[in-house]
Design an enzyme around this catalytic site. Structure first.
Site, short mmCIF file in Angstrom:
data_model
loop_
_atom_site.label_atom_id
_atom_site.label_comp_id
_atom_site.label_asym_id
_atom_site.label_seq_id
_atom_site.Cartn_x
_atom_site.Cartn_y
_atom_site.Cartn_z
N GLU A 17 2.32 -12.35 -23.34
CA GLU A 17 3.17 -12.21 -22.34
C GLU A 17 3.89 -13.53 -21.95
OE1 GLU A 17 0.71 -10.00 -19.00
OE2 GLU A 17 -0.54 -11.47 -19.87
N ASN A 68 6.31 -7.03 -19.16
CA ASN A 68 6.55 -7.35 -17.80
C ASN A 68 6.76 -8.68 -17.87
OD1 ASN A 68 6.27 -4.50 -17.34
ND2 ASN A 68 4.51 -4.82 -16.42
N ASP A 69 5.51 -9.46 -18.01
CA ASP A 69 5.61 -11.03 -17.82
C ASP A 69 6.37 -11.57 -19.00
OD1 ASP A 69 4.05 -11.91 -15.66
OD2 ASP A 69 2.34 -10.73 -16.32
N ARG A 124 9.88 -11.39 -11.17
CA ARG A 124 10.14 -9.97 -11.41
C ARG A 124 9.80 -9.34 -10.07
NH1 ARG A 124 4.76 -6.94 -13.74
NH2 ARG A 124 3.45 -8.87 -13.86
N HIS A 174 0.90 -1.32 0.02
CA HIS A 174 -0.01 0.02 -0.10
C HIS A 174 1.09 1.23 -0.16
CE1 HIS A 174 -4.26 -0.75 0.07
NE2 HIS A 174 -4.56 0.48 0.52
N ARG A 183 -9.17 -5.18 -19.04
CA ARG A 183 -8.45 -6.58 -19.14
C ARG A 183 -9.18 -7.42 -18.24
NH1 ARG A 183 -2.10 -7.51 -17.49
NH2 ARG A 183 -2.83 -6.94 -15.14
N ARG A 217 -6.26 -2.57 -15.39
CA ARG A 217 -6.08 -3.82 -14.40
C ARG A 217 -7.27 -4.06 -13.54
NH1 ARG A 217 -0.27 -1.63 -14.64
NH2 ARG A 217 0.82 -3.14 -15.35
C1 PEP Z 1 2.64 -7.10 -18.17
O1 PEP Z 1 2.72 -8.13 -17.71
O2 PEP Z 1 3.54 -6.33 -19.03
C2 PEP Z 1 1.50 -6.35 -17.99
C3 PEP Z 1 1.30 -5.16 -18.44
O3 PEP Z 1 0.73 -6.97 -17.27
P1 PEP Z 1 1.07 -6.87 -15.47
O4 PEP Z 1 2.25 -5.90 -15.23
O5 PEP Z 1 -0.34 -6.32 -14.85
O6 PEP Z 1 1.23 -8.49 -15.13
MG MG Z 2 1.35 -9.33 -16.95
#
Ligand code: PEP
Ligand code: MG
Length: 582
Positions: free
Chosen positions: A432, A455-456, A466, A191, A334, A298
């Protein structure tokens, strides 16, 4: 005094410097203590009083959180209030006092421990964070039993250094002038971090020895972009950071001048620049920065800090509000990305290896009771034809077929009920995982658009978690494997005439803009503070340059070569080009 440089994880961008305020919320060790029979009713009365006081405090914190973080951000405090108001809590504590002749503090500790222990030992970090919420609640009740107070307001301005901050600490402290947060521990989803980001307060977490290395009042520099902290900086270091800060200030003042201008290269290639959105409160920021839509909502942030799944109507109201407030621009919702690092209370299932387990679209397809109401809510919110659906963690074509079937079935139902909606609501697929990247063309053939979640994609391609501080240095979005996959995905999407967007953190890094544009991306969706820096980077590009850079980068072999090349290109380019913002 010796300068101490420490490295942590960047959690909220920006640079801040000023005096340290060591925030200590640790509870003192206490022995279990017995009472005599005659004291029982007095002890029970003390507990009742402490529970009431705690509830009163939490109601106040909840109101502040509501103003600063919106409804979703205040839910955690609502959950804490509900626990306090639950009569079975007082009943259990009273019984412990009566039957074991323990004093109020010992009985409270014992009762809370029954709830905390299983969560504290959970493997999942979000469940452990939830245990943290219960620990916070216990500490609050104990403090109120003992009429103790922890710091809630301070004069002047300060950098808060703490081992860990509870959500309530973060909210309460944010009423005074916090320059930055530094924590020994903490997760990126904590938080304090979410609050820091929404309030534009720089933050660095996972700086393991920050609280022992800093003293109250000592001078500290926090670099929330680099994740570094300097305690007792030398005059020379201070000067360096002051210069950097000054450059950043001038830059951000000038950036605001391009808010209403298009994200177009100077040879007229337009890139759709959209925002990633975790909370509704970010909409005005996105609009002010000229976002041309929301590239990623999200939706699972609705589920944090509550123990149920919001029903169709509640979701519908939220999605419809987003769609109306962004109209005529797109809002890309999403569907719930639950699982792995996104564990929610309503779905506490523990798996051996959650990153490779039941998560994202797999989980939804197995749980129609969650998926169908959400699809209904999204499709109903598409009335003004500016809503898109996005599927997380897709790894096969069959999953997209199944979603299409569900969506057609939901549409039939809605038609029969006389609901109006967008018959052609676009469905996009997030790329992803490597399997999705490798079949991107098949997916693009089936979907209306692709959105690359770097990111994924980075963590699954490099096999690096990560959120793990031990492997943070191996998590590298500029790894040639990731860059080459992005190129393949964009080309595959374009062969099927699908729009290809990038919505991971890489999209918001202005160093990557020239590369992504050169690779041919159509859309970039970035965290709201990144909208203007990325727009500026686009506006200072020529397509021919960007394509040349992309071609060159694709021949490089290591991430450090890619970074060095892009940094070098940027300095030369900035020296050479007339820019909107220097
Ligand atoms: C990602 O994986 O790049 C993505 C945008 O989704 P999140 O970061 O919510 O997993
Ligand atoms: Mg993701």
């Amino acid at each position: 005094m010796l300068e101490i440089q420490l490295q942590g994880i960047p959690a909220s961008p920006g640079i801040a410097m000023g005096p340290v305020l060591c925030f200590n919320n640790k509870e003192p060790e206490r022995e279990q203590s017995s009472i005599s029979k005659e004291d029982v009713s007095a002890e029970v009365a003390r507990v009742e009083d402490a529970l009431k006081k705690s509830e009163h405090e939490l109601q106040k914190i909840k109101r502040t959180a509501m103003q600063r973080l919106g409804v979703a951000g205040s839910m955690i405090f609502e959950a804490q209030v509900m626990m306090l108001l639950d009569p079975s809590l007082l009943h259990a504590i009273t019984q412990t006092i009566e039957s074991q002749l323990l004093d109020a503090e010992s009985a409270v500790t014992k009762e809370f421990a029954r709830m905390e222990t299983p969560l504290l030992t959970a493997k999942d970090s979000l469940l452990r964070e939830r245990a943290g919420d219960i620990v916070d609640l216990r500490q609050r009740v104990i403090r109120n039993l003992q009429h103790e107070h922890i710091l809630s307001r301070f004069e002047g301005e300060a950098v808060i250094v703490a081992e860990k901050l509870s959500p309530a600490d973060a909210v309460v402290l944010s009423k005074s002038h916090v320059l930055a947060f530094v924590m020994d521990g903490g997760g990126l989803t904590s938080h304090a971090v979410i609050l820091a980001r929404s309030l534009n307060i720089p933050a660095v977490i996972g700086v393991r020895s920050a609280s022992v290395s800093s003293e109250h009042g000592s001078y500290i520099i926090v670099d929330g972009d680099a994740g570094s902290v300097v305690i007792n900086p030398s005059e020379e270091t201070k000067k360096l950071y002051n210069e950097k800060l000054n450059r950043m200030r001038i830059f951000s003042e000038r950036l605001s001048s391009i808010a209403s201008l298009p994200a177009t290269t100077f040879d007229n290639r337009h890139i759709t620049l959209a925002a990633n959105l975790d909370r509704e409160t970010e909409i005005p920021i996105a609009r002010r920065a000229g976002a041309e839509g929301i590239g990623l909502v999200r939706s699972e942030t609705m589920l944090l800090h509550r123990s149920d799944i919001p029903g169709e109507q509640e979701q519908y109201v939220y999605y419809k509000t987003l769609a109306e407030r962004m109209h005529p621009h797109w809002v890309t919702i999403r569907v719930f990305d639950i699982g792995a690092d996104k564990i929610i209370a309503a779905f506490p299932e523990q798996e051996q290896n959650p990153a490779l387990g039941n998560r994202g679209i797999r989980l939804l397809l197995e749980n129609e009771n969650i998926f169908i109401p959400q699809m209904r809510a999204i499709i109903r919110a598409s009335l003004h034809r500016n809503v898109r659906i996005l599927l997380p963690m897709v790894s096969s074509l069959e999953e997209v077929w199944q979603v299409r079937e569900t969506s057609e079935c939901v549409k039939r139902e809605l038609r029969a009920e006389g609901e109006l909606f967008d018959e052609h609501i676009p469905i996009g697929v997030m790329i992803e995982v490597p399997s999705a990247a490798l079949i991107a063309r098949d997916l693009a053939n089936e979907a209306d658009f692709l959105s690359i979640g770097t990111n994924d994609l980075t963590q699954y391609t490099l096999a690096v978690d990560r959120t793990n501080e031990n492997t943070a240095n191996l998590y590298e979005e500029f790894h040639p494997a990731v860059i080459r996959l992005i190129k393949e995905i964009i080309d595959a999407g374009h062969r099927e005439e699908a729009i290809v967007s990038v919505c991971g953190e890489l999209a918001g890094n202005p160093l990557a803009t020239v590369l992504l544009v050169g690779l041919g991306v159509d859309e970039l969706s970035v965290a709201t503070p990144r909208l203007l820096p990325v727009k500026n980077a686009i506006r200072n590009l020529a397509m021919s340059d960007a394509e040349r850079v992309a071609r060159a980068v694709l021949t490089l072999h290591t991430a450090s070569d890619v970074r060095a090349f892009l940094n070098n290109w940027r300095s030369e380019h900035e020296a050479r080009m007339p820019t909107d913002v220097e």
